[in-house]
Design an enzyme around this catalytic site. Sequence first.
Site, PDB file in Angstrom:
ATOM      1  N   ALA A  17       0.817  -1.215   0.000  1.00 41.23           N
ATOM      2  CA  ALA A  17       0.000   0.000   0.000  1.00 41.23           C
ATOM      3  C   ALA A  17       0.852   1.268   0.000  1.00 41.23           C
ATOM      4  CB  ALA A  17      -0.926  -0.018   1.210  1.00 41.23           C
ATOM      5  N   ASP A  35      -5.057   3.397  -2.738  1.00 40.74           N
ATOM      6  CA  ASP A  35      -3.727   4.021  -2.647  1.00 40.74           C
ATOM      7  C   ASP A  35      -3.568   5.083  -3.736  1.00 40.74           C
ATOM      8  OD1 ASP A  35      -3.280   2.037  -0.701  1.00 40.74           O
ATOM      9  OD2 ASP A  35      -2.524   0.646  -2.214  1.00 40.74           O
TER      10      ASP A  35
END
Length: 315
Positions: free
Chosen positions: A35, A257
């Site tokens: 992430a 993200d």
Amino acid sequence: MAKVITLGETMVCFSPDSAAPLRYVSSFHPRIAGAESNLAVGLAKLGHEVLWISRLGEDEFGHYVQNMIRSEGVDTRAVRFDEANPTGIMFKETSRGETAVYYYRKHSAASAMEPEDLDESLFEEAEILHITGITPVLSESCRRTVERAVELAKRHGVRISFDPNIRRKLWGDRDYAPMLRDFCRESQILLMGLDEAKVLYGGESPEEIFAAVYGDGAVQLAVLKDGGNGAWASDGKQILYLEPWPCRPVDPIGAGDAFNAAFLAGVLEGCDLQTCGRMGAVAGAMATETDGDTEGYPDRRKLQRILENREQIYR
Ligand SMILES: O=C(O)C(=O)C[C@H](O)[C@H](O)CO
């Protein structure tokens, strides 16, 4: 010196070449997944200086991960290579329209990160530290490392951006919600999935959740992301609904993200809340159009074209 610092684990991610339970899949292609490095790649593609801190195994996969992240323009100078522990890996499985993930990351190099991995001088000129709720759940030493990053950010006036990124597969029997809630309180920018916000703050509607967020801690900007249903952004005075950007989704992993990266790019550029949100929504939608986490992330030219409603000419 990088304006944004982030830290966390990145794994080699093996994506299947066919949509079936893994026991029936005969070939996979490698990508990377993490992430925080996704966010770093998203920001680098938009032209921002960003540093990603981690540990990788001193193995072929570790060098593959570093090459992939560095090739997108992310500063990897603070990455350490670990002789004792391997690079983590994961597999994706696409079956019956859902993407599942399987982790092989226990005792990985990244889960051995220590507070000493953080060089204080890197924080001196940074503007934003971005952390997630994945890293502190990986191990005790990772939790201490994230806490140290928060401490250094506060000491140097660096704004903290936090995405809880709840990963139930990593939680096991433990309830990490109170710990993640503490990180929320320390943060000035909170980027959460709507479902995650319900776990951490209770409440059902965005209005109820924002009221809880702004009644507790240092938050100045908050976003609630709800995939194809759009998102909500608030600066504590107004709540804006952000329309989902039309897209042809293939795989949603990595979209949150991408949203975060483009939203933070807007913050760094001094954009208003509406523009930051729109940048995030476009980047998040584009991320879903490829099966890797970051391949669909827009570069500056592409994002600009879309924001200005200019068509791309393909032929
Ligand atoms: O699940 C994780 O820990 C990852 O970081 C893998 C993926 O890249 C991530 O979930 C996308 O946000």
